[in-house]
Scaffold this active site. Structure first.
Site, short mmCIF file in Angstrom:
data_model
loop_
_atom_site.label_atom_id
_atom_site.label_comp_id
_atom_site.label_asym_id
_atom_site.label_seq_id
_atom_site.Cartn_x
_atom_site.Cartn_y
_atom_site.Cartn_z
N GLU A 1 0.77 -1.29 -0.17
CA GLU A 1 0.18 -0.12 -0.13
C GLU A 1 0.97 1.39 -0.08
OE1 GLU A 1 -3.83 2.12 2.18
OE2 GLU A 1 -2.53 0.81 3.38
N LYS B 1 -2.70 -2.06 -2.97
CA LYS B 1 -3.84 -1.20 -2.65
C LYS B 1 -3.16 0.30 -2.79
CE LYS B 1 -6.46 0.18 1.51
NZ LYS B 1 -7.22 -0.31 2.75
#
Length: 298
Positions: A177, A214
């Site tokens: 992420e 992500k």
């Protein structure tokens, strides 16, 4: 190897991922949004107890178990807690058919050259072993990008891939992420650089373990489409990043290979003062909207 039934669900099932992983400094803000002020607790243990109660209320709501949510990302204390007298990962998978992930980063370093790398993660191998035994499928680790600084973004990608390798060594699937801040003055430029650096890292990735990504919903629709199609990538999911639920869903609909992994946008309208009926209805409305944006593209 990661659980094959879970892997099939993550790769193929329509739906989205619920992010229930607020921790540390973000917990008081999340509780305040829910209607619990800081003077309602006097210790960190009390704070996290209240946070767990909020998460249990979400996880046991009918809307959370309607098969539109394919996975949930947990904070460590949530993973270690109980839901209806069962360990949280067991409750999610066996009771709801929801794949459990674990947030593993310990926060961010101070900003330098337009980015914030992850702080060191002491005891990570021990945590990963424990997570695996509890039935966790994968992990999530967050770093932050504010400016379109190519060497700094390259360092972010490198750190993410290094942690991913450590996670994969425990037969867990890492979610990388590297968040581009939605208020970045160079958001579109930073996203192009990030896409290129993530692609380079994927092409050089050793072994054959899968990863997930992500990412902030990009300014250029479908910017990450090629990453999503890469054979090593199980899924590309989107963070809401401070966008309202309506704005996040509108942007997500335009990105055909991304599904949601929302936190604030999922929970923003939930309040402790709501009756169970009101709470469930508001959560169901958010779940339906996020599912629609993840599955039905414009």
């Amino acid at each position: 190897m990661p659980n094959t039934t879970m892997a099939e669900q993550i790769s193929q099932k329509p739906g989205f991922i619920a992010a229930l992983d607020q921790s540390g400094g973000s917990t008081p803000k999340a509780l305040a949004q829910y209607g619990i002020s800081e003077d309602s607790y006097s210790s960190e243990d009390e704070m996290f107890k209240l946070m767990h109660e909020m998460r249990v209320r979400i996880m046991t709501a009918p809307a959370f178990k309607n098969h539109k949510i394919i996975a949930a990302i947990l904070f460590e204390k949530t993973m270690d807690g109980l839901v209806e007298n069962k360990p949280t990962p067991t409750y999610l998978w066996e009771g709801c058919g929801i794949v459990p992930f674990l947030k593993i980063d310990k926060g961010l370093e101070a900003e330098k050259d337009g980015v914030q790398l992850m702080k060191p993660i002491p005891g990570l191998d021990i945590l990963l072993e424990r997570a695996k035994k509890l039935g966790i499928y994968g992990t999530k680790e967050r770093s932050v990008i504010r400016l379109a600084n190519q060497p700094s973004i390259a360092a972010i990608a490198q750190q993410q891939y290094e942690i991913a390798a450590q996670v994969a060594a425990h037969d867990l699937v890492p979610i990388l992420e590297p968040e581009v801040l939605v208020k970045s003055p160079e958001k579109a430029k930073a996203e192009v650089i990030l896409r290129d650096e993530l692609t380079k890292g994927l092409e050089a990735l050793p072994g054959n373990y899968p990863i997930m990504l992500k990412l902030t919903i990009p300014e250029e629709a479908n910017l990450y489409a090629d990453l999503a199609k890469h054979p090593r990538v199980q899924r590309v999911v989107a963070l809401s990043g401070g966008y309202s639920l309506d704005e996040a869903c509108k942007r997500l609909k335009a990105n055909h290979t991304m599904i949601a992994s929302f936190s604030r946008a999922l929970m923003d309208d939930l309040r402790i003062s709501q009756s169970d009926q009101e709470f469930d209805a508001i959560l169901a409305k958010a779940v339906d909207k996020i599912y629609d944006a993840s599955v039905n593209k414009s």
